[in-house]
Design a protein around this motif. Structure first.
Motif, PDB file in Angstrom:
ATOM      1  N   LEU A   1     -23.129  32.602  -9.279  1.00 11.63           N
ATOM      2  CA  LEU A   1     -23.208  31.546  -7.960  1.00 11.63           C
ATOM      3  C   LEU A   1     -24.602  32.075  -7.443  1.00 11.63           C
ATOM      4  CD1 LEU A   1     -22.264  29.175  -6.410  1.00 11.63           C
ATOM      5  CD2 LEU A   1     -21.498  31.030  -4.983  1.00 11.63           C
ATOM      6  N   THR A   2     -25.702  31.135  -7.745  1.00 16.07           N
ATOM      7  CA  THR A   2     -27.090  31.472  -7.162  1.00 16.07           C
ATOM      8  C   THR A   2     -27.378  30.550  -6.017  1.00 16.07           C
ATOM      9  OG1 THR A   2     -28.208  29.660  -8.548  1.00 16.07           O
ATOM     10  CG2 THR A   2     -27.665  31.714  -9.483  1.00 16.07           C
ATOM     11  N   THR A   3     -28.308  31.317  -5.150  1.00 18.89           N
ATOM     12  CA  THR A   3     -28.846  30.568  -3.764  1.00 18.89           C
ATOM     13  C   THR A   3     -30.285  30.484  -4.124  1.00 18.89           C
ATOM     14  OG1 THR A   3     -27.405  32.042  -2.450  1.00 18.89           O
ATOM     15  CG2 THR A   3     -29.250  31.319  -1.472  1.00 18.89           C
ATOM     16  N   ARG A   4     -30.556  29.110  -3.905  1.00 18.36           N
ATOM     17  CA  ARG A   4     -31.819  28.646  -4.102  1.00 18.36           C
ATOM     18  C   ARG A   4     -32.482  27.752  -2.977  1.00 18.36           C
ATOM     19  NH1 ARG A   4     -32.439  27.849  -9.948  1.00 18.36           N
ATOM     20  NH2 ARG A   4     -30.523  28.850 -10.864  1.00 18.36           N
ATOM     21  N   ILE A   5     -33.817  27.678  -2.680  1.00 17.18           N
ATOM     22  CA  ILE A   5     -34.434  26.617  -1.714  1.00 17.18           C
ATOM     23  C   ILE A   5     -34.957  25.596  -2.507  1.00 17.18           C
ATOM     24  CG2 ILE A   5     -35.923  26.177  -0.028  1.00 17.18           C
ATOM     25  CD1 ILE A   5     -35.111  28.927   1.197  1.00 17.18           C
ATOM     26  N   ILE A   6     -34.789  24.562  -2.379  1.00 18.61           N
ATOM     27  CA  ILE A   6     -35.373  23.082  -3.137  1.00 18.61           C
ATOM     28  C   ILE A   6     -35.831  22.230  -2.220  1.00 18.61           C
ATOM     29  CG2 ILE A   6     -33.727  23.819  -5.154  1.00 18.61           C
ATOM     30  CD1 ILE A   6     -32.064  21.155  -4.371  1.00 18.61           C
ATOM     31  N   ALA A   7     -36.696  21.434  -3.029  1.00 21.60           N
ATOM     32  CA  ALA A   7     -37.192  20.413  -2.207  1.00 21.60           C
ATOM     33  C   ALA A   7     -36.972  19.082  -3.049  1.00 21.60           C
ATOM     34  CB  ALA A   7     -39.050  20.485  -2.049  1.00 21.60           C
ATOM     35  N   PRO A   8     -35.907  18.242  -2.768  1.00 20.18           N
ATOM     36  CA  PRO A   8     -35.408  17.290  -3.600  1.00 20.18           C
ATOM     37  C   PRO A   8     -36.379  16.247  -3.725  1.00 20.18           C
ATOM     38  CG  PRO A   8     -33.550  17.685  -2.294  1.00 20.18           C
ATOM     39  CD  PRO A   8     -35.187  18.359  -1.828  1.00 20.18           C
ATOM     40  N   THR A   9     -36.932  15.700  -4.991  1.00 17.41           N
ATOM     41  CA  THR A   9     -37.775  14.469  -5.129  1.00 17.41           C
ATOM     42  C   THR A   9     -37.522  13.186  -5.925  1.00 17.41           C
ATOM     43  OG1 THR A   9     -38.480  15.597  -7.410  1.00 17.41           O
ATOM     44  CG2 THR A   9     -39.536  16.156  -5.426  1.00 17.41           C
ATOM     45  N   ASN A  10     -36.175  13.210  -6.408  1.00 22.00           N
ATOM     46  CA  ASN A  10     -35.761  12.107  -7.135  1.00 22.00           C
ATOM     47  C   ASN A  10     -34.284  12.513  -7.553  1.00 22.00           C
ATOM     48  OD1 ASN A  10     -36.129   9.601  -8.490  1.00 22.00           O
ATOM     49  ND2 ASN A  10     -35.958  10.682 -10.390  1.00 22.00           N
ATOM     50  N   LEU A  11     -33.354  11.197  -7.422  1.00 22.58           N
ATOM     51  CA  LEU A  11     -32.025  11.147  -7.773  1.00 22.58           C
ATOM     52  C   LEU A  11     -31.854  10.591  -9.005  1.00 22.58           C
ATOM     53  CD1 LEU A  11     -30.373  10.603  -4.188  1.00 22.58           C
ATOM     54  CD2 LEU A  11     -29.777  12.914  -5.740  1.00 22.58           C
ATOM     55  N   VAL A  12     -31.127  11.003  -9.924  1.00 26.55           N
ATOM     56  CA  VAL A  12     -30.945  10.667 -11.100  1.00 26.55           C
ATOM     57  C   VAL A  12     -29.605  10.565 -11.622  1.00 26.55           C
ATOM     58  CG1 VAL A  12     -31.352  10.675 -13.765  1.00 26.55           C
ATOM     59  CG2 VAL A  12     -32.914  11.736 -11.865  1.00 26.55           C
ATOM     60  N   PRO A  13     -29.121   9.136 -11.787  1.00 23.19           N
ATOM     61  CA  PRO A  13     -27.596   9.119 -12.296  1.00 23.19           C
ATOM     62  C   PRO A  13     -27.526   9.421 -13.790  1.00 23.19           C
ATOM     63  CG  PRO A  13     -28.498   6.850 -12.348  1.00 23.19           C
ATOM     64  CD  PRO A  13     -29.573   7.903 -11.675  1.00 23.19           C
ATOM     65  N   GLY A  14     -26.280   9.837 -14.256  1.00 17.81           N
ATOM     66  CA  GLY A  14     -26.150  10.124 -15.598  1.00 17.81           C
ATOM     67  C   GLY A  14     -24.669  10.399 -15.852  1.00 17.81           C
ATOM     68  N   SER A  15     -24.100  11.532 -16.274  1.00 13.60           N
ATOM     69  CA  SER A  15     -22.824  11.753 -16.595  1.00 13.60           C
ATOM     70  C   SER A  15     -22.329  12.425 -15.445  1.00 13.60           C
ATOM     71  CB  SER A  15     -22.684  12.825 -17.728  1.00 13.60           C
ATOM     72  OG  SER A  15     -23.518  13.702 -17.742  1.00 13.60           O
ATOM     73  N   ASP A  16     -23.196  12.937 -14.551  1.00 12.42           N
ATOM     74  CA  ASP A  16     -23.331  13.528 -13.165  1.00 12.42           C
ATOM     75  C   ASP A  16     -24.306  12.946 -12.324  1.00 12.42           C
ATOM     76  OD1 ASP A  16     -22.482  14.907 -11.015  1.00 12.42           O
ATOM     77  OD2 ASP A  16     -22.525  16.780 -11.806  1.00 12.42           O
ATOM     78  N   TRP A  17     -24.292  13.094 -11.213  1.00  9.64           N
ATOM     79  CA  TRP A  17     -25.480  12.722 -10.306  1.00  9.64           C
ATOM     80  C   TRP A  17     -26.387  14.185 -10.438  1.00  9.64           C
ATOM     81  CZ3 TRP A  17     -27.826   8.654  -8.048  1.00  9.64           C
ATOM     82  CH2 TRP A  17     -27.000   7.562  -7.993  1.00  9.64           C
TER      83      TRP A  17
ATOM     84  N   TRP B   1     -38.410  20.458  -6.584  1.00  7.62           N
ATOM     85  CA  TRP B   1     -39.087  21.789  -6.881  1.00  7.62           C
ATOM     86  C   TRP B   1     -38.368  22.906  -6.093  1.00  7.62           C
ATOM     87  CZ3 TRP B   1     -43.680  23.152  -9.034  1.00  7.62           C
ATOM     88  CH2 TRP B   1     -44.043  24.405  -8.849  1.00  7.62           C
ATOM     89  N   CYS B   2     -37.936  23.838  -7.211  1.00  5.29           N
ATOM     90  CA  CYS B   2     -37.317  24.939  -6.902  1.00  5.29           C
ATOM     91  C   CYS B   2     -38.256  26.286  -6.319  1.00  5.29           C
ATOM     92  CB  CYS B   2     -36.506  25.565  -7.956  1.00  5.29           C
ATOM     93  SG  CYS B   2     -35.552  26.820  -7.703  1.00  5.29           S
ATOM     94  N   TYR B   3     -38.320  26.773  -5.306  1.00  5.41           N
ATOM     95  CA  TYR B   3     -39.056  27.737  -4.612  1.00  5.41           C
ATOM     96  C   TYR B   3     -38.548  28.862  -5.314  1.00  5.41           C
ATOM     97  CZ  TYR B   3     -40.776  24.243  -1.186  1.00  5.41           C
ATOM     98  OH  TYR B   3     -41.524  23.223  -0.634  1.00  5.41           O
ATOM     99  N   SER B   4     -37.622  29.021  -5.726  1.00  8.21           N
ATOM    100  CA  SER B   4     -37.145  30.398  -6.315  1.00  8.21           C
ATOM    101  C   SER B   4     -37.447  30.599  -7.697  1.00  8.21           C
ATOM    102  CB  SER B   4     -35.556  30.424  -6.387  1.00  8.21           C
ATOM    103  OG  SER B   4     -35.033  30.346  -5.200  1.00  8.21           O
ATOM    104  N   ALA B   5     -37.686  29.548  -8.502  1.00  9.64           N
ATOM    105  CA  ALA B   5     -38.091  29.659  -9.631  1.00  9.64           C
ATOM    106  C   ALA B   5     -39.613  29.269  -9.738  1.00  9.64           C
ATOM    107  CB  ALA B   5     -37.790  28.531 -10.720  1.00  9.64           C
ATOM    108  N   GLY B   6     -40.140  28.908  -8.713  1.00  7.96           N
ATOM    109  CA  GLY B   6     -41.624  28.517  -8.564  1.00  7.96           C
ATOM    110  C   GLY B   6     -41.896  27.213  -9.600  1.00  7.96           C
ATOM    111  N   ALA B   7     -41.099  26.440  -9.926  1.00  9.93           N
ATOM    112  CA  ALA B   7     -41.064  25.288 -10.923  1.00  9.93           C
ATOM    113  C   ALA B   7     -40.223  24.221 -10.775  1.00  9.93           C
ATOM    114  CB  ALA B   7     -40.892  25.778 -12.480  1.00  9.93           C
ATOM    115  N   PRO B   8     -40.594  22.950 -11.094  1.00  9.92           N
ATOM    116  CA  PRO B   8     -39.519  21.733 -11.077  1.00  9.92           C
ATOM    117  C   PRO B   8     -38.313  22.150 -11.722  1.00  9.92           C
ATOM    118  CG  PRO B   8     -41.412  21.206 -12.486  1.00  9.92           C
ATOM    119  CD  PRO B   8     -41.840  22.374 -12.011  1.00  9.92           C
ATOM    120  N   ARG B   9     -37.151  21.810 -11.437  1.00  9.57           N
ATOM    121  CA  ARG B   9     -35.995  22.074 -12.230  1.00  9.57           C
ATOM    122  C   ARG B   9     -35.028  20.463 -11.709  1.00  9.57           C
ATOM    123  NH1 ARG B   9     -38.112  25.254 -14.228  1.00  9.57           N
ATOM    124  NH2 ARG B   9     -37.603  27.344 -14.477  1.00  9.57           N
TER     125      ARG B   9
END
Length: 295
Positions: A166-182, A187-195
């Motif tokens: 179980l990880t703790t992250r700060i993210i800035a959501p940019t887009n919602l995508v439906p699929g087998s799950d939502w 942008w993940c500030y913890s990883a410094g990259a989009p996720r």
């Protein structure tokens, strides 16, 4: 130049149209279908080898366009407008249900279209089509949608199944995508990259006091990319949601496309999956990410 799929779709609509409009003007018909007259004549010539199995003269469609007026005959087998099967209608209804949950769309128009599709499929089946959208925590989906609209950040607890962590992250959501799950692209500030995060793996969430994305971070969100495919990979141009498509008769590249990409991570995985048929790509970040995955 039309793809095989586009041409087949046009032909399936062209025959019912001409059957209902005998003597239709050649130029007007071409304009109606968004093509030029030479392309329309190519389509009409193809009808001469189209018809019922057996391939006898009486089995094939006959077409004439002398004097600029089009007449067809022996086309009863395909003169009825194409209708969606129950399964096809169901898939479209599901897609519309998912679209209605995305931010920035006219939900009333989407609901109206879904209602009409349900009615049409229900008439074919003599029963209603019941399509259920993906199960999701509505409160979480609403929070993500609001964060996308506000360009704000969230602190989440995210379960990584591969590490049972179980990880703790700060993210800035940019887009919602439906699929087998939502899913949410962010942008993940913890990883410094989009996720991309699966909403089903988010355990808790709360607003995070974090500055807006920088220019460099914002530019890594949605952007257009050019991809080229050789003849073996040309089919991918029909599978991707592209904004431009260009075909070539000579050279290594058979088709070149432009498409909108929301995630460098997704593009890097796509490049690895289809590396043997990709001839060109203009996204250096995705290429570097793909190479890092190989390493």
């Amino acid at each position: 130049m039309s793809s095989a799929r586009e041409r087949l779709t046009r032909l399936l609509s062209l025959v019912p149209y001409l059957d209902a409009h005998p003597g239709a003007d050649l130029e007007d018909t071409a304009a109606y279908f968004g093509i030029d007259s030479d392309t329309l004549i190519d389509d009409l010539q193809l009808l001469f080898v189209t018809g019922r199995p057996g391939h006898m003269p009486d089995d094939l469609i006959d077409a004439s366009w002398e004097g600029g007026q089009i007449f067809i005959s022996n086309a009863e087998e395909v003169s009825v407008p194409v209708r969606l099967s129950a399964e096809e209608a169901g898939v479209l209804v599901l897609a519309l249900e998912l679209l209605s949950s995305l931010p920035g769309l006219d939900s009333e128009a989407v609901a109206t279209a879904a209602s009409k599709l349900r009615l049409a499929a229900g008439e074919n089946l003599r029963t209603a089509v019941d399509v259920s959208p993906i199960d999701v925590d509505e409160e979480l989906l609403s929070a993500m949608r609001q964060a996308v609209d506000d360009e704000s950040a969230l602190q989440i607890e995210y379960y990584v199944a591969s590490r049972d962590e179980l990880t703790t992250r700060i993210i800035a959501p940019t887009n919602l995508v439906p699929g087998s799950d939502w899913y949410v692209d962010a942008w993940c500030y913890s990883a410094g990259a989009p996720r991309r995060f699966a909403l089903g793996s988010i355990r808790t969430w709360e607003p995070a006091d974090h500055p807006p994305l920088s220019v460099s971070e914002s530019s890594s969100r949605s952007h257009e990319v050019t991809l080229g495919f050789d003849g073996r990979g040309a089919w991918l141009a029909d599978e991707l949601d592209v904004t431009e498509r260009e075909y070539f008769d000579n050279g290594e590249t058979s088709v070149r496309v432009r498409l909108l990409v929301h995630s460098v991570d997704w593009l890097s995985r796509f490049l690895l999956c289809h590396a043997d048929v990709i001839t060109e790509v203009d996204d250096t970040d995705a290429v570097s990410a793909a190479l890092r995955r190989l390493g």
